[in-house]
Design a protein around this motif. Structure first.
Motif, PDB file in Angstrom:
ATOM      1  N   ILE A   3       0.853  -1.183   0.000  1.00  0.00           N
ATOM      2  CA  ILE A   3       0.000   0.000   0.000  1.00  0.00           C
ATOM      3  C   ILE A   3       0.891   1.237   0.000  1.00  0.00           C
ATOM      4  CG2 ILE A   3      -1.787   1.253   1.260  1.00  0.00           C
ATOM      5  CD1 ILE A   3      -2.587  -1.432   2.533  1.00  0.00           C
ATOM      6  N   SER A   5       1.445   5.687  -0.847  1.00  0.00           N
ATOM      7  CA  SER A   5       0.896   7.037  -0.873  1.00  0.00           C
ATOM      8  C   SER A   5       1.844   7.924  -1.662  1.00  0.00           C
ATOM      9  CB  SER A   5       0.754   7.568   0.558  1.00  0.00           C
ATOM     10  OG  SER A   5       0.410   8.936   0.555  1.00  0.00           O
ATOM     11  N   ASP A  28      -0.290  -2.626  -4.681  1.00  0.00           N
ATOM     12  CA  ASP A  28      -1.654  -3.147  -4.767  1.00  0.00           C
ATOM     13  C   ASP A  28      -2.688  -2.045  -4.572  1.00  0.00           C
ATOM     14  OD1 ASP A  28      -1.106  -6.102  -4.976  1.00  0.00           O
ATOM     15  OD2 ASP A  28       0.001  -5.621  -3.153  1.00  0.00           O
ATOM     16  N   VAL A  29      -2.368  -1.083  -3.714  1.00  0.00           N
ATOM     17  CA  VAL A  29      -3.256   0.046  -3.437  1.00  0.00           C
ATOM     18  C   VAL A  29      -2.405   1.310  -3.393  1.00  0.00           C
ATOM     19  CG1 VAL A  29      -4.965   1.041  -1.869  1.00  0.00           C
ATOM     20  CG2 VAL A  29      -4.731  -1.449  -2.034  1.00  0.00           C
ATOM     21  N   ALA A  69      -6.501   0.742  -7.114  1.00  0.00           N
ATOM     22  CA  ALA A  69      -6.367  -0.638  -6.628  1.00  0.00           C
ATOM     23  C   ALA A  69      -6.132  -1.580  -7.803  1.00  0.00           C
ATOM     24  CB  ALA A  69      -7.602  -1.059  -5.848  1.00  0.00           C
ATOM     25  N   ILE A 101      -9.085   1.970   3.665  1.00  0.00           N
ATOM     26  CA  ILE A 101      -8.053   2.942   3.329  1.00  0.00           C
ATOM     27  C   ILE A 101      -8.636   4.340   3.462  1.00  0.00           C
ATOM     28  CG2 ILE A 101      -6.435   3.749   1.567  1.00  0.00           C
ATOM     29  CD1 ILE A 101      -5.889   0.871   2.356  1.00  0.00           C
ATOM     30  N   ASN A 103      -7.396   8.132   2.678  1.00  0.00           N
ATOM     31  CA  ASN A 103      -6.347   8.885   1.989  1.00  0.00           C
ATOM     32  C   ASN A 103      -6.552  10.371   2.232  1.00  0.00           C
ATOM     33  OD1 ASN A 103      -4.387   9.826   0.194  1.00  0.00           O
ATOM     34  ND2 ASN A 103      -5.718   9.584  -1.594  1.00  0.00           N
ATOM     35  N   THR A 220       2.310   6.499   6.286  1.00  0.00           N
ATOM     36  CA  THR A 220       1.396   5.360   6.199  1.00  0.00           C
ATOM     37  C   THR A 220       1.176   4.852   7.619  1.00  0.00           C
ATOM     38  OG1 THR A 220       3.263   3.861   5.796  1.00  0.00           O
ATOM     39  CG2 THR A 220       2.108   4.699   3.861  1.00  0.00           C
TER      40      THR A 220
END
Length: 256
Positions: A3, A5, A28-29, A69, A101, A103, A220
């Motif tokens: 994951i 950002s 993946d994300v 995703a 999630i 964000n 994160t």
């Protein structure tokens, strides 16, 4: 599940770099910030060709957030902070592969004592209430984004300058972040490294990236329920070395 950002600082400019990074890093994300695009201009078709579904919340010229995703549906989407009146596109949440999630593109705040600084603190208070509610429904939670707060002295290149009275490092900002963590969140990077000098943002001026004069403001955060599954975290500096880069590099956490 990997994951990430990334504050792309204009998706219109950085789309080719995002496509390259998705192909090479294969997260993946991904939570994106500062897309700076109205929703009808978001390149969801191009990202789908790259293998990523997307949901987004944008506005012209400023702000803008999205969640991408790979290989999973994006479900239960929430745009903006519930109950907080805000014209700026700074928050989006969704569930991917059983993980919630959130964000965030946290307000910069301009300078300590300004109206924008007061807005930042109000915004962070609203985020804390939202995250507390989300944790009740979604114990497996990751809160990520450009927080515009460096957690402590290890996260700035010059603590004498970036001090308790400076924007991004002031005592009230750091206390707001600590209050968020106190809900049961953990800084993914600090679960795996106590090292200083690991940064995610470098000014475009003064050869700051080459000299590593940076800040770690992209975070994160993982919930208690995910802490034991966190097997890695870091900053991928590679995109910052590319031509016409964003001033931010992606932060990431890996869950087993």
């Amino acid at each position: 599940m990997k994951i990430a950002s990334w504050n792309v600082n204009s998706l219109n400019v950085r789309l080719p770099q995002l496509q390259q990074w998705l192909a090479e890093f294969t997260p993946d994300v991904v939570g994106l910030q500062e897309t700076k695009l109205e929703d009808h201009r978001f390149p969801d078709d191009a990202l789908l060709e790259a293998g990523y579904r997307s949901v987004f919340h944008g506005q012209k010229t400023y702000n803008g957030v999205a969640i991408l995703a790979r290989g999973c549906a994006i479900e239960d989407v929430q745009v903006a902070i519930p109950g907080f009146e805000d014209t700026q596109a700074r928050a989006i949440a969704a569930t991917v592969g059983g993980v919630r999630i959130i964000n965030l593109y946290v307000v910069n705040g301009q300078d300590v004592g300004t109206d924008k600084y007061a807005y930042k603190l109000r915004w962070l208070e609203a985020v804390r209430g939202w995250v507390a509610d989300e944790l009740q429904r979604h114990p497996k939670l990751v809160v990520l984004g450009d927080f515009n707060i460096a957690p402590d002295a290890r996260d700035v290149h010059d603590p004498a300058t970036w001090n308790d009275n400076h924007i991004l490092t002031s005592t009230p900002e750091r206390e707001a972040l600590r209050q968020l963590l106190a809900l049961g969140l953990h800084d993914g990077l600090r679960l795996h490294s106590e090292e200083g000098g690991i940064f995610s943002w470098w000014d475009y001026r003064q050869a700051a990236f080459r000299r590593n004069l940076g800040l770690r403001i992209d975070l994160t955060l993982v919930s208690d329920a995910l802490r034991g599954t966190t097997v890695g975290a870091g900053i991928d500096r590679t995109p910052r070395t590319w031509e016409r880069p964003s001033d931010h590099a992606p932060a990431f956490v890996v869950l087993d």
